[in-house]
Scaffold this motif. Structure first.
Motif, PDB file in Angstrom:
ATOM      1  N   VAL A   1     -10.502 -47.182 -25.692  1.00  0.00           N
ATOM      2  CA  VAL A   1     -11.293 -48.401 -25.531  1.00  0.00           C
ATOM      3  C   VAL A   1     -12.735 -48.028 -25.847  1.00  0.00           C
ATOM      4  N   GLU A   2     -13.406 -48.885 -26.588  1.00  0.00           N
ATOM      5  CA  GLU A   2     -14.806 -48.666 -26.920  1.00  0.00           C
ATOM      6  C   GLU A   2     -15.679 -49.547 -26.039  1.00  0.00           C
ATOM      7  N   VAL A   3     -16.717 -48.935 -25.450  1.00  0.00           N
ATOM      8  CA  VAL A   3     -17.579 -49.606 -24.482  1.00  0.00           C
ATOM      9  C   VAL A   3     -19.037 -49.388 -24.873  1.00  0.00           C
ATOM     10  N   ARG A   4     -19.830 -50.437 -24.856  1.00  0.00           N
ATOM     11  CA  ARG A   4     -21.263 -50.312 -25.150  1.00  0.00           C
ATOM     12  C   ARG A   4     -21.912 -49.424 -24.092  1.00  0.00           C
ATOM     13  N   ASP A   5     -22.688 -48.441 -24.545  1.00  0.00           N
ATOM     14  CA  ASP A   5     -23.336 -47.470 -23.663  1.00  0.00           C
ATOM     15  C   ASP A   5     -24.835 -47.507 -23.937  1.00  0.00           C
ATOM     16  N   THR A   6     -25.614 -47.899 -22.936  1.00  0.00           N
ATOM     17  CA  THR A   6     -27.068 -47.958 -23.092  1.00  0.00           C
ATOM     18  C   THR A   6     -27.774 -46.882 -22.260  1.00  0.00           C
ATOM     19  N   SER A   7     -27.036 -45.850 -21.868  1.00  0.00           N
ATOM     20  CA  SER A   7     -27.634 -44.776 -21.073  1.00  0.00           C
ATOM     21  C   SER A   7     -28.526 -43.891 -21.947  1.00  0.00           C
ATOM     22  N   HIS A   8     -29.389 -43.148 -21.318  1.00  0.00           N
ATOM     23  CA  HIS A   8     -30.267 -42.173 -21.991  1.00  0.00           C
ATOM     24  C   HIS A   8     -31.182 -42.804 -23.027  1.00  0.00           C
ATOM     25  N   GLY A   9     -31.525 -44.087 -22.847  1.00  0.00           N
ATOM     26  CA  GLY A   9     -32.454 -44.746 -23.748  1.00  0.00           C
ATOM     27  C   GLY A   9     -31.926 -44.989 -25.157  1.00  0.00           C
ATOM     28  N   MET A  10     -30.604 -44.964 -25.319  1.00  0.00           N
ATOM     29  CA  MET A  10     -29.983 -45.183 -26.622  1.00  0.00           C
ATOM     30  C   MET A  10     -28.938 -46.280 -26.511  1.00  0.00           C
ATOM     31  N   ILE A  11     -28.570 -46.826 -27.649  1.00  0.00           N
ATOM     32  CA  ILE A  11     -27.424 -47.733 -27.704  1.00  0.00           C
ATOM     33  C   ILE A  11     -26.344 -47.008 -28.495  1.00  0.00           C
ATOM     34  N   ARG A  12     -25.246 -46.705 -27.803  1.00  0.00           N
ATOM     35  CA  ARG A  12     -24.125 -45.996 -28.421  1.00  0.00           C
ATOM     36  C   ARG A  12     -22.839 -46.700 -28.027  1.00  0.00           C
ATOM     37  N   THR A  13     -21.732 -46.217 -28.587  1.00  0.00           N
ATOM     38  CA  THR A  13     -20.427 -46.742 -28.225  1.00  0.00           C
ATOM     39  C   THR A  13     -19.623 -45.627 -27.582  1.00  0.00           C
ATOM     40  N   GLU A  14     -19.380 -45.785 -26.293  1.00  0.00           N
ATOM     41  CA  GLU A  14     -18.594 -44.814 -25.528  1.00  0.00           C
ATOM     42  C   GLU A  14     -17.119 -45.012 -25.843  1.00  0.00           C
ATOM     43  N   VAL A  15     -16.365 -43.910 -25.812  1.00  0.00           N
ATOM     44  CA  VAL A  15     -14.918 -43.946 -26.008  1.00  0.00           C
ATOM     45  C   VAL A  15     -14.271 -43.509 -24.701  1.00  0.00           C
ATOM     46  N   VAL A  16     -13.372 -44.348 -24.164  1.00  0.00           N
ATOM     47  CA  VAL A  16     -12.650 -44.017 -22.941  1.00  0.00           C
ATOM     48  C   VAL A  16     -11.152 -44.125 -23.177  1.00  0.00           C
ATOM     49  N   CYS A  17     -10.392 -43.400 -22.403  1.00  0.00           N
ATOM     50  CA  CYS A  17      -8.931 -43.465 -22.463  1.00  0.00           C
ATOM     51  C   CYS A  17      -8.476 -44.840 -21.980  1.00  0.00           C
ATOM     52  N   ALA A  18      -7.601 -45.455 -22.729  1.00  0.00           N
ATOM     53  CA  ALA A  18      -7.123 -46.794 -22.385  1.00  0.00           C
ATOM     54  C   ALA A  18      -6.256 -46.804 -21.133  1.00  0.00           C
ATOM     55  N   LYS A  19      -5.650 -45.683 -20.800  1.00  0.00           N
ATOM     56  CA  LYS A  19      -4.745 -45.645 -19.641  1.00  0.00           C
ATOM     57  C   LYS A  19      -5.472 -45.331 -18.335  1.00  0.00           C
ATOM     58  N   CYS A  20      -6.403 -44.364 -18.377  1.00  0.00           N
ATOM     59  CA  CYS A  20      -7.007 -43.917 -17.115  1.00  0.00           C
ATOM     60  C   CYS A  20      -8.526 -44.066 -17.060  1.00  0.00           C
ATOM     61  N   ASP A  21      -9.120 -44.604 -18.110  1.00  0.00           N
ATOM     62  CA  ASP A  21     -10.564 -44.819 -18.176  1.00  0.00           C
ATOM     63  C   ASP A  21     -11.379 -43.535 -18.157  1.00  0.00           C
ATOM     64  N   ALA A  22     -10.791 -42.411 -18.537  1.00  0.00           N
ATOM     65  CA  ALA A  22     -11.558 -41.171 -18.625  1.00  0.00           C
ATOM     66  C   ALA A  22     -12.582 -41.283 -19.743  1.00  0.00           C
ATOM     67  N   HIS A  23     -13.797 -40.852 -19.467  1.00  0.00           N
ATOM     68  CA  HIS A  23     -14.818 -40.758 -20.511  1.00  0.00           C
ATOM     69  C   HIS A  23     -14.392 -39.647 -21.467  1.00  0.00           C
ATOM     70  N   LEU A  24     -14.366 -39.948 -22.762  1.00  0.00           N
ATOM     71  CA  LEU A  24     -13.950 -38.970 -23.766  1.00  0.00           C
ATOM     72  C   LEU A  24     -15.110 -38.505 -24.633  1.00  0.00           C
ATOM     73  N   GLY A  25     -16.003 -39.407 -24.965  1.00  0.00           N
ATOM     74  CA  GLY A  25     -17.123 -39.106 -25.854  1.00  0.00           C
ATOM     75  C   GLY A  25     -17.685 -40.398 -26.404  1.00  0.00           C
ATOM     76  N   HIS A  26     -18.094 -40.343 -27.692  1.00  0.00           N
ATOM     77  CA  HIS A  26     -18.676 -41.519 -28.340  1.00  0.00           C
ATOM     78  C   HIS A  26     -18.162 -41.635 -29.766  1.00  0.00           C
ATOM     79  N   VAL A  27     -18.260 -42.827 -30.337  1.00  0.00           N
ATOM     80  CA  VAL A  27     -17.876 -43.049 -31.728  1.00  0.00           C
ATOM     81  C   VAL A  27     -19.118 -43.503 -32.490  1.00  0.00           C
TER      82      VAL A  27
END
Length: 130
Positions: free
Chosen positions: A80-106
């Motif tokens: 699942v891709e989630v908008r991430d505005t942490s650290h003063g940036m706009i990025r797209t976070e990638v999380v596991c669709a089953k358990c919502d683990a943070h994986l990284g960014h795309v």
């Protein structure tokens, strides 16, 4: 897909400290330190938290960014891709669709055929060799 729900205490008991920090608290492992950054072993990369297949080694490429990079997930429903505005940036976070683990960014600077770079923390992955 059925969601896997656990408390933070259950995750902490199951994961090592670095896995917990990255997967559950959205930390990031240092670049060029992850065990899968340079791995060329064929296989399937699964979520360390729940075992969901996430990425096929055939989509892995050397992006030079210091983290394992893939141009596509194994299945569009795996992450699942989630908008991430942490650290003063706009990025797209990638999380596991089953358990919502943070994986990284795309990022939109990957190779064909997708033009995407899924920049994933090694600590979030478990490689099942082919």
């Amino acid at each position: 897909m059925d969601k896997l729900h656990k408390t933070f205490e259950e995750w902490r008991a199951m994961l090592d400290p670095q896995q917990y920090q990255v997967c559950r608290l959205k930390a990031t492992e240092r670049p060029f330190t992850g065990k899968y950054n340079d791995t060329k072993t064929p296989g399937i990369y699964k979520c360390i938290c729940c075992g969901l297949p996430l990425f096929d080694s055939q989509t892995k490429f050397d992006s030079g960014c210091g983290w394992p990079s893939f141009y596509a997930p194994i299945d569009g429903a795996a992450v699942v891709e989630v908008r991430d505005t942490s650290h003063g940036m706009i990025r797209t976070e990638v999380v596991c669709a089953k358990c919502d683990a943070h994986l990284g960014h795309v990022f939109p600077d990957g190779p064909p055929p997708t033009g995407l770079r899924y920049c994933i923390n090694s600590v979030c992955l478990d490689l099942e060799p082919a």
